[in-house]
Design a protein around this motif. Structure first.
Motif, PDB file in Angstrom:
ATOM      1  N   ALA A  82       0.835  -1.207   0.000  1.00  0.00           N
ATOM      2  CA  ALA A  82       0.000   0.000   0.000  1.00  0.00           C
ATOM      3  C   ALA A  82       0.867   1.253   0.000  1.00  0.00           C
ATOM      4  N   ALA A  83       1.965   1.221   0.745  1.00  0.00           N
ATOM      5  CA  ALA A  83       2.888   2.361   0.743  1.00  0.00           C
ATOM      6  C   ALA A  83       3.499   2.541  -0.644  1.00  0.00           C
ATOM      7  N   ASP A  84       3.852   1.422  -1.293  1.00  0.00           N
ATOM      8  CA  ASP A  84       4.370   1.502  -2.664  1.00  0.00           C
ATOM      9  C   ASP A  84       3.405   2.226  -3.577  1.00  0.00           C
ATOM     10  N   TYR A  85       2.162   1.760  -3.593  1.00  0.00           N
ATOM     11  CA  TYR A  85       1.163   2.358  -4.486  1.00  0.00           C
ATOM     12  C   TYR A  85       0.930   3.827  -4.162  1.00  0.00           C
ATOM     13  N   THR A  86       0.922   4.164  -2.887  1.00  0.00           N
ATOM     14  CA  THR A  86       0.720   5.557  -2.489  1.00  0.00           C
ATOM     15  C   THR A  86       1.884   6.428  -2.959  1.00  0.00           C
ATOM     16  N   PHE A  87       3.112   5.965  -2.703  1.00  0.00           N
ATOM     17  CA  PHE A  87       4.283   6.761  -3.069  1.00  0.00           C
ATOM     18  C   PHE A  87       4.421   6.892  -4.585  1.00  0.00           C
ATOM     19  N   ILE A  88       4.136   5.808  -5.307  1.00  0.00           N
ATOM     20  CA  ILE A  88       4.225   5.859  -6.763  1.00  0.00           C
ATOM     21  C   ILE A  88       3.108   6.743  -7.330  1.00  0.00           C
ATOM     22  N   GLY A  89       1.902   6.613  -6.777  1.00  0.00           N
ATOM     23  CA  GLY A  89       0.766   7.403  -7.246  1.00  0.00           C
ATOM     24  C   GLY A  89       0.956   8.893  -7.040  1.00  0.00           C
ATOM     25  N   ARG A  90       1.621   9.282  -5.977  1.00  0.00           N
ATOM     26  CA  ARG A  90       1.835  10.711  -5.711  1.00  0.00           C
ATOM     27  C   ARG A  90       3.108  11.241  -6.343  1.00  0.00           C
ATOM     28  N   GLY A  91       3.867  10.344  -6.979  1.00  0.00           N
ATOM     29  CA  GLY A  91       5.092  10.781  -7.644  1.00  0.00           C
ATOM     30  C   GLY A  91       6.287  10.903  -6.724  1.00  0.00           C
ATOM     31  N   TRP A  92       6.210  10.395  -5.531  1.00  0.00           N
ATOM     32  CA  TRP A  92       7.320  10.481  -4.576  1.00  0.00           C
ATOM     33  C   TRP A  92       8.376   9.412  -4.820  1.00  0.00           C
ATOM     34  N   MET A  93       8.023   8.400  -5.632  1.00  0.00           N
ATOM     35  CA  MET A  93       8.938   7.295  -5.853  1.00  0.00           C
ATOM     36  C   MET A  93       8.707   6.768  -7.271  1.00  0.00           C
ATOM     37  N   ALA A  94       9.778   6.349  -7.911  1.00  0.00           N
ATOM     38  CA  ALA A  94       9.660   5.762  -9.249  1.00  0.00           C
ATOM     39  C   ALA A  94       9.174   4.322  -9.132  1.00  0.00           C
ATOM     40  N   ALA A  95       8.486   3.851 -10.162  1.00  0.00           N
ATOM     41  CA  ALA A  95       7.953   2.483 -10.139  1.00  0.00           C
ATOM     42  C   ALA A  95       9.065   1.451 -10.030  1.00  0.00           C
ATOM     43  N   ALA A  96      10.249   1.766 -10.531  1.00  0.00           N
ATOM     44  CA  ALA A  96      11.369   0.812 -10.463  1.00  0.00           C
ATOM     45  C   ALA A  96      11.910   0.669  -9.040  1.00  0.00           C
ATOM     46  N   ASP A  97      11.559   1.594  -8.165  1.00  0.00           N
ATOM     47  CA  ASP A  97      12.076   1.572  -6.785  1.00  0.00           C
ATOM     48  C   ASP A  97      11.102   0.933  -5.798  1.00  0.00           C
ATOM     49  N   ARG A  98      10.230   0.088  -6.256  1.00  0.00           N
ATOM     50  CA  ARG A  98       9.227  -0.544  -5.388  1.00  0.00           C
ATOM     51  C   ARG A  98       9.869  -1.262  -4.195  1.00  0.00           C
ATOM     52  N   LEU A  99       9.133  -1.298  -3.101  1.00  0.00           N
ATOM     53  CA  LEU A  99       9.568  -2.071  -1.927  1.00  0.00           C
ATOM     54  C   LEU A  99       9.169  -3.541  -2.056  1.00  0.00           C
ATOM     55  N   VAL A 100       7.972  -3.790  -2.544  1.00  0.00           N
ATOM     56  CA  VAL A 100       7.454  -5.151  -2.643  1.00  0.00           C
ATOM     57  C   VAL A 100       7.496  -5.576  -4.109  1.00  0.00           C
ATOM     58  N   THR A 101       8.469  -6.416  -4.426  1.00  0.00           N
ATOM     59  CA  THR A 101       8.609  -6.950  -5.776  1.00  0.00           C
ATOM     60  C   THR A 101       8.284  -8.432  -5.758  1.00  0.00           C
ATOM     61  N   GLU A 102       8.380  -9.064  -6.920  1.00  0.00           N
ATOM     62  CA  GLU A 102       8.122 -10.509  -6.975  1.00  0.00           C
ATOM     63  C   GLU A 102       9.156 -11.281  -6.160  1.00  0.00           C
ATOM     64  N   LYS A 103      10.363 -10.756  -6.029  1.00  0.00           N
ATOM     65  CA  LYS A 103      11.386 -11.422  -5.221  1.00  0.00           C
ATOM     66  C   LYS A 103      11.015 -11.398  -3.736  1.00  0.00           C
ATOM     67  N   VAL A 104      10.441 -10.307  -3.299  1.00  0.00           N
ATOM     68  CA  VAL A 104       9.999 -10.217  -1.900  1.00  0.00           C
ATOM     69  C   VAL A 104       8.883 -11.212  -1.635  1.00  0.00           C
ATOM     70  N   LEU A 105       7.927 -11.315  -2.551  1.00  0.00           N
ATOM     71  CA  LEU A 105       6.826 -12.267  -2.375  1.00  0.00           C
ATOM     72  C   LEU A 105       7.331 -13.708  -2.384  1.00  0.00           C
ATOM     73  N   LEU A 106       8.275 -14.026  -3.262  1.00  0.00           N
ATOM     74  CA  LEU A 106       8.852 -15.375  -3.273  1.00  0.00           C
ATOM     75  C   LEU A 106       9.615 -15.657  -1.977  1.00  0.00           C
ATOM     76  N   ALA A 107      10.298 -14.666  -1.448  1.00  0.00           N
ATOM     77  CA  ALA A 107      11.007 -14.846  -0.177  1.00  0.00           C
ATOM     78  C   ALA A 107      10.026 -15.093   0.961  1.00  0.00           C
ATOM     79  N   ILE A 108       8.894 -14.397   0.947  1.00  0.00           N
ATOM     80  CA  ILE A 108       7.874 -14.618   1.980  1.00  0.00           C
ATOM     81  C   ILE A 108       7.312 -16.029   1.883  1.00  0.00           C
ATOM     82  N   ILE A 109       7.058 -16.489   0.669  1.00  0.00           N
ATOM     83  CA  ILE A 109       6.551 -17.857   0.490  1.00  0.00           C
ATOM     84  C   ILE A 109       7.580 -18.873   0.971  1.00  0.00           C
ATOM     85  N   ALA A 110       8.841 -18.686   0.620  1.00  0.00           N
ATOM     86  CA  ALA A 110       9.895 -19.608   1.057  1.00  0.00           C
ATOM     87  C   ALA A 110      10.042 -19.604   2.576  1.00  0.00           C
TER      88      ALA A 110
END
Length: 113
Positions: free
Chosen positions: A57-85
């Protein structure tokens, strides 16, 4: 099967030997440990997913307001795979803890046979 209330250690204490009472108490203790481990596992997984959702949610908020570039996301597919593992590893630890609590000894090493 007898009719009436289920048998428990309190209702059987006058009818069984001390050794049987000890065995029943150990079984009850193992059941309590198993139950608590499963509850702890559930809370751990729930809190982990809640944190991941908050970060998303923080990612979407920061990207939506222009405070962060989409490439700088906190939650990526690697993070989700790490959580599953990590969840699978936690589940293995919970099962090992339950097996140890119920059977009182870890399984033998394959090298020792």
């Amino acid at each position: 099967m007898p009719n009436g209330p289920p048998l428990s250690l309190d209702t059987l204490s006058a009818e069984i030997s001390l050794q049987d009472t000890i065995k029943l108490r150990q079984q009850q203790h193992a059941e309590q440990i198993s139950s608590r481990l499963i509850t702890l596992f559930g809370w751990s997984v729930g809190c982990t997913w809640a944190l991941a959702l908050i970060l998303a949610a923080a990612d979407y908020t920061f990207i939506g307001r222009g405070w962060m570039a989409a490439a700088d996301r906190l939650v990526t597919e690697k993070v989700l795979l790490a959580i599953i593992a990590a969840t699978i590893a936690q589940l293995g630890a919970v099962v090992a803890g339950i097996v140890y609590a119920v059977f009182k000894s870890p399984p033998p090493d394959p090298d020792e046979t």
